[in-house]
Structures are given as C-alpha cells and as structure tokens.
Design a protein around this motif. Structure first.
Motif, PDB file in Angstrom:
ATOM      1  N   SER A  36       0.940  -1.211   0.147  1.00 26.99           N
ATOM      2  CA  SER A  36       0.012   0.166   0.132  1.00 26.99           C
ATOM      3  C   SER A  36       0.767   1.192   0.003  1.00 26.99           C
ATOM      4  CB  SER A  36      -1.000   0.067   1.205  1.00 26.99           C
ATOM      5  OG  SER A  36      -1.513   1.428   1.247  1.00 26.99           O
ATOM      6  N   THR A  37       2.000   1.202   0.734  1.00 20.41           N
ATOM      7  CA  THR A  37       2.774   2.293   0.862  1.00 20.41           C
ATOM      8  C   THR A  37       3.532   2.787  -0.379  1.00 20.41           C
ATOM      9  OG1 THR A  37       2.931   2.158   3.271  1.00 20.41           O
ATOM     10  CG2 THR A  37       4.694   3.493   2.227  1.00 20.41           C
ATOM     11  N   SER A  38       3.799   1.677  -1.141  1.00 28.12           N
ATOM     12  CA  SER A  38       4.862   1.623  -2.383  1.00 28.12           C
ATOM     13  C   SER A  38       3.733   2.421  -3.509  1.00 28.12           C
ATOM     14  CB  SER A  38       5.091   0.237  -2.725  1.00 28.12           C
ATOM     15  OG  SER A  38       4.019  -0.481  -3.267  1.00 28.12           O
ATOM     16  N   LEU A  39       2.769   2.439  -3.135  1.00 35.80           N
ATOM     17  CA  LEU A  39       1.496   2.911  -4.348  1.00 35.80           C
ATOM     18  C   LEU A  39       0.746   4.285  -3.874  1.00 35.80           C
ATOM     19  CD1 LEU A  39      -0.488  -0.151  -5.139  1.00 35.80           C
ATOM     20  CD2 LEU A  39       1.249   0.724  -6.366  1.00 35.80           C
ATOM     21  N   LYS A  40       1.569   4.876  -2.775  1.00 36.43           N
ATOM     22  CA  LYS A  40       0.914   6.179  -2.381  1.00 36.43           C
ATOM     23  C   LYS A  40       1.986   7.349  -2.491  1.00 36.43           C
ATOM     24  CE  LYS A  40      -1.300   4.595   1.889  1.00 36.43           C
ATOM     25  NZ  LYS A  40      -1.207   4.370   3.380  1.00 36.43           N
ATOM     26  N   PRO A  41       1.409   8.601  -3.211  1.00 39.00           N
ATOM     27  CA  PRO A  41       2.084   9.527  -3.239  1.00 39.00           C
ATOM     28  C   PRO A  41       2.856   9.993  -1.919  1.00 39.00           C
ATOM     29  CG  PRO A  41      -0.146  10.269  -3.495  1.00 39.00           C
ATOM     30  CD  PRO A  41      -0.073   8.782  -3.194  1.00 39.00           C
ATOM     31  N   ALA A 245      14.107  13.919   2.563  1.00 38.13           N
ATOM     32  CA  ALA A 245      14.146  13.036   3.639  1.00 38.13           C
ATOM     33  C   ALA A 245      12.998  12.128   3.616  1.00 38.13           C
ATOM     34  CB  ALA A 245      13.995  13.680   5.158  1.00 38.13           C
ATOM     35  N   ARG A 246      13.368  10.572   4.317  1.00 39.79           N
ATOM     36  CA  ARG A 246      12.240  10.070   4.471  1.00 39.79           C
ATOM     37  C   ARG A 246      11.300   9.560   3.305  1.00 39.79           C
ATOM     38  NH1 ARG A 246       9.233  11.994   9.890  1.00 39.79           N
ATOM     39  NH2 ARG A 246       9.393  13.685   8.733  1.00 39.79           N
ATOM     40  N   GLU A 247      12.282   8.877   2.282  1.00 41.67           N
ATOM     41  CA  GLU A 247      11.722   8.462   1.174  1.00 41.67           C
ATOM     42  C   GLU A 247      10.931   6.917   1.224  1.00 41.67           C
ATOM     43  OE1 GLU A 247      10.713   9.607  -1.384  1.00 41.67           O
ATOM     44  OE2 GLU A 247      11.993  11.670  -1.649  1.00 41.67           O
ATOM     45  N   TYR A 248       9.928   6.760   1.998  1.00 39.69           N
ATOM     46  CA  TYR A 248       9.368   5.553   2.401  1.00 39.69           C
ATOM     47  C   TYR A 248       8.927   5.037   1.443  1.00 39.69           C
ATOM     48  CZ  TYR A 248      10.077   6.872   7.321  1.00 39.69           C
ATOM     49  OH  TYR A 248      10.917   7.141   8.571  1.00 39.69           O
ATOM     50  N   VAL A 251      11.328   3.229  -0.730  1.00 38.89           N
ATOM     51  CA  VAL A 251      12.149   2.251  -0.156  1.00 38.89           C
ATOM     52  C   VAL A 251      10.901   0.934   0.078  1.00 38.89           C
ATOM     53  CG1 VAL A 251      12.675   1.187   2.220  1.00 38.89           C
ATOM     54  CG2 VAL A 251      13.491   3.546   1.504  1.00 38.89           C
ATOM     55  N   MET A 252       9.697   1.269   0.228  1.00 41.77           N
ATOM     56  CA  MET A 252       8.674   0.235   0.058  1.00 41.77           C
ATOM     57  C   MET A 252       8.591  -0.259  -1.618  1.00 41.77           C
ATOM     58  SD  MET A 252       7.667  -0.357   2.967  1.00 41.77           S
ATOM     59  CE  MET A 252       9.171   0.076   3.590  1.00 41.77           C
ATOM     60  N   ALA A 253       8.650   0.642  -2.207  1.00 40.92           N
ATOM     61  CA  ALA A 253       8.624   0.138  -3.997  1.00 40.92           C
ATOM     62  C   ALA A 253       9.759  -0.966  -4.030  1.00 40.92           C
ATOM     63  CB  ALA A 253       8.381   1.206  -4.733  1.00 40.92           C
ATOM     64  N   THR A 254      10.821  -0.597  -3.529  1.00 36.09           N
ATOM     65  CA  THR A 254      12.288  -1.219  -3.794  1.00 36.09           C
ATOM     66  C   THR A 254      12.122  -2.466  -2.970  1.00 36.09           C
ATOM     67  OG1 THR A 254      13.417   0.634  -3.877  1.00 36.09           O
ATOM     68  CG2 THR A 254      14.569  -1.238  -3.749  1.00 36.09           C
ATOM     69  N   SER A 255      11.601  -2.605  -1.952  1.00 39.78           N
ATOM     70  CA  SER A 255      11.391  -3.802  -1.207  1.00 39.78           C
ATOM     71  C   SER A 255      10.379  -4.763  -1.764  1.00 39.78           C
ATOM     72  CB  SER A 255      10.459  -3.537   0.348  1.00 39.78           C
ATOM     73  OG  SER A 255      11.647  -2.628   0.860  1.00 39.78           O
ATOM     74  N   VAL A 256       9.275  -3.926  -2.272  1.00 40.91           N
ATOM     75  CA  VAL A 256       8.358  -5.011  -3.142  1.00 40.91           C
ATOM     76  C   VAL A 256       9.126  -5.745  -4.403  1.00 40.91           C
ATOM     77  CG1 VAL A 256       6.418  -5.110  -4.620  1.00 40.91           C
ATOM     78  CG2 VAL A 256       6.177  -3.633  -2.756  1.00 40.91           C
ATOM     79  N   VAL A 257       9.797  -4.932  -5.211  1.00 45.43           N
ATOM     80  CA  VAL A 257      10.421  -5.557  -6.079  1.00 45.43           C
ATOM     81  C   VAL A 257      11.509  -6.616  -5.679  1.00 45.43           C
ATOM     82  CG1 VAL A 257      12.218  -5.293  -8.092  1.00 45.43           C
ATOM     83  CG2 VAL A 257      10.418  -3.443  -7.648  1.00 45.43           C
ATOM     84  N   ALA A 258      12.219  -6.324  -4.267  1.00 47.44           N
ATOM     85  CA  ALA A 258      13.037  -7.435  -3.969  1.00 47.44           C
ATOM     86  C   ALA A 258      12.378  -8.609  -3.473  1.00 47.44           C
ATOM     87  CB  ALA A 258      13.626  -7.079  -2.736  1.00 47.44           C
ATOM     88  N   CYS A 259      11.161  -8.721  -3.217  1.00 46.00           N
ATOM     89  CA  CYS A 259      10.325  -9.726  -2.460  1.00 46.00           C
ATOM     90  C   CYS A 259       9.694 -10.455  -3.805  1.00 46.00           C
ATOM     91  CB  CYS A 259       9.020  -9.381  -2.011  1.00 46.00           C
ATOM     92  SG  CYS A 259       9.493  -8.749  -0.250  1.00 46.00           S
ATOM     93  N   LEU A 260       9.661 -10.101  -5.029  1.00 43.10           N
ATOM     94  CA  LEU A 260       8.825 -10.762  -5.962  1.00 43.10           C
ATOM     95  C   LEU A 260       9.746 -12.015  -6.649  1.00 43.10           C
ATOM     96  CD1 LEU A 260       7.674  -7.725  -8.555  1.00 43.10           C
ATOM     97  CD2 LEU A 260       6.211  -9.310  -6.957  1.00 43.10           C
ATOM     98  N   PRO A 261      10.931 -12.294  -6.747  1.00 47.20           N
ATOM     99  CA  PRO A 261      11.476 -13.358  -7.088  1.00 47.20           C
ATOM    100  C   PRO A 261      11.402 -14.632  -6.316  1.00 47.20           C
ATOM    101  CG  PRO A 261      13.151 -11.606  -7.401  1.00 47.20           C
ATOM    102  CD  PRO A 261      12.052 -11.022  -6.689  1.00 47.20           C
ATOM    103  N   THR A 262      11.648 -14.232  -5.023  1.00 50.98           N
ATOM    104  CA  THR A 262      11.119 -15.420  -3.762  1.00 50.98           C
ATOM    105  C   THR A 262       9.909 -15.871  -3.970  1.00 50.98           C
ATOM    106  OG1 THR A 262      13.114 -14.363  -2.626  1.00 50.98           O
ATOM    107  CG2 THR A 262      11.548 -16.079  -1.346  1.00 50.98           C
TER     108      THR A 262
END
Length: 284
Positions: A36-41, A245-248, A251-262
């Motif tokens: 959800s956070t990765s899709l928020k402005p 500052a605080r580009e959550y 960071v969340m978008a990058t985390s989602v991409v990192a989770c996809l292969p696993t």
C-alpha cells in the motif's frame, strides 16, 4: 450428551478458525502495508490517518526506483550469485547426502555429526577467517567471493540425507545386480525420486541467498558485485531527516521488487515444497 459434544466441537472449530484468521492477518498486515505504501504519493504516506487503500494510487515510486537506483544491476548481480550458489549447493549437498545415506565407510557417523554441528556456528563468528581466505584468493569485490562461502549448507545435507534414507534400498540393489555403478544409481534412480526434497533445497537456498545481506555487505564494494539486499541497505540509510528526507514510498517500492523473485519461485515449486517437507522429517 450428543448435543453437548457437538456444541463443544463447534466451539473448538470456531476458535481454531478465528486463531487461523488472526495469525494470517498478523503475517499479511506488514506485507499489505508495504504494498500500500509503495503505491502512495509522498503526501499520503505521512497522513496521520491510517489508510490501507491509497486514495490516489500511483506507480511513481516504482518508476523513480528504477530511474534513480541501479536496480537492474543489483538484480542481475543477485541473479548470478543465486544461480551459481544453487548449482554448487545442489551438487555438493546431493553427493554428500548420498554418501551419508547409502555408502559405508569408516567414520561416517562422526563426519555426519560434524557436518550437523556446523549448523550451530553463525556466520558472524567465522566472518573474519572467511574474509582473510577470500582476500588471499583475490576475490574481494567479486561475485565468486560472494558465492563460494555460501555454497553447500549443512541444512541441505541433513534434508537430503533424511530423504534418501526413506528410498527403498531394494531399488539400488536391483540396479547393482544389473551392473549399475553408484554414479548411475544416484542420477538415474535416487535424484528422480528425491525431486520434492530437492525442490525444498532449491527454495531454501534461493531465499537464503537472495536475501543474504551480511556476507555480501563485507565482500561487495562496487556496483559490479553489490547484490539487491546490500543495495537496499544503501537506499534505506541514504535518506536522513534533512533534504529529500524519509522516502518511505521509494523504499517500499524497492522492497516489493526485492520480494517478487522469492515469491514467484515458491509459487512455482509450492507443491514440491510441501511434499518434501512432509516426507523428509522436517515437519514439526
């Protein structure tokens, strides 16, 4: 009496169902919040009100992640490390497990116990001697330097050994009577029957290697060898209270991409994974 037992059974089933839903929500909540956070402005990320569904969903964080960060390079490095680690781990663990499960030689039980004891040794305690060895080999800041210490895990040897022992020895004996050698028995009989256990090994190795942070952080020093978790660490520590500052969202978008292969790997091998866990003696 029958009504009372039925009522008790309904209460137990209802409680277990509620507990199952509660645990599921407990585990899924952080993942859903990350998505959800990765899709928020940025303006919505810092709203005081908790909002699970973005009011104005956007993929801008994903576009910025691939634009501002070398995600493709990090993913490529991680893919190469995972591929070679998988090959080496499967090859070494299968050979070792077959020897412990089927061959007879002096000191087998002692060696097997010694291998299992290494599970209790954390990588942090062996990081310094490992680093010295890798440096002496000239493999600092290389993918090879990341792969070698992670290849062949004792957990995989234990998993495959337990599974190989469940395969009837009569199959091997029949093959020997037909003139088959140990190598032929292993690759033509044992491995095809052990596909569920090998699938478990592949998933565990993939997840551990893809998510590995500590050892790649020590060895990798440039974008030529930095893996995705190390790159993510630099993203998370690169934003502070000042400036941008605080580009959550980023960071969340990058985390989602990192989770996809696993996640994709698990979904592909899910059936084999469940079979391997249930048949290898690892279930609780």
């Amino acid at each position: 009496m029958i009504r009372k037992q039925r009522r008790q059974r309904i209460l137990v089933v209802s409680f277990l169902a509620f507990l199952l839903v509660f645990v599921t929500v407990l585990f899924l909540a952080p993942i859903l919040w990350m998505l959800s956070t990765s899709l928020k402005p940025k303006a919505e990320v810092f709203e005081p009100r908790i909002r699970w569904i973005p009011r104005t969903p956007t993929i801008d964080n994903y576009v910025r992640a691939f634009t501002l960060l070398p995600l493709v390079t990090w993913m490529g490095n991680s893919a190469v490390v995972v591929a070679f680690t998988l090959v080496l781990t499967c090859f070494c663990d299968i050979l070792a497990a077959y020897a412990f499960a089927r061959l007879r030689f002096r000191g087998k039980e002692f060696l097997y116990a010694l291998v299992l004891l290494t599970i209790m040794i954390p990588i942090y305690s062996s990081a310094v001697p490992l680093y010295k060895v890798i440096r002496a080999m000239g493999l600092i800041d290389t993918k090879t330097g990341i792969v070698l210490p992670q290849a062949a895990e004792a957990v995989g040897v234990f998993l495959l050994t337990q599974f190989f022992r469940t395969i009837p020895k009569e199959l091997s004996e029949a093959a020997k009577m037909d003139g088959a050698k140990e190598w032929t028995i292993l690759w033509r009989i044992i491995i095809p029957l052990a596909r569920p256990a090998i699938a478990v090994l592949v998933i565990l190795t993939f997840a551990n290697t893809w998510n590995s942070f500590f050892w790649p952080l020590i060895v990798a020093q440039s974008n030529a060898s930095i893996t995705f978790p190390v790159g993510m660490g630099s993203v998370m520590s690169g934003f502070h209270e000042g400036a941008e500052a605080r580009e959550y969202g980023l960071v969340m978008a990058t985390s989602v991409v990192a989770c996809l292969p696993t996640v994709i790997t698990f979904l592909i091998l899910q059936r084999r994974f469940v079979e391997g866990i249930s048949m290898s003696g690892l279930k609780g």
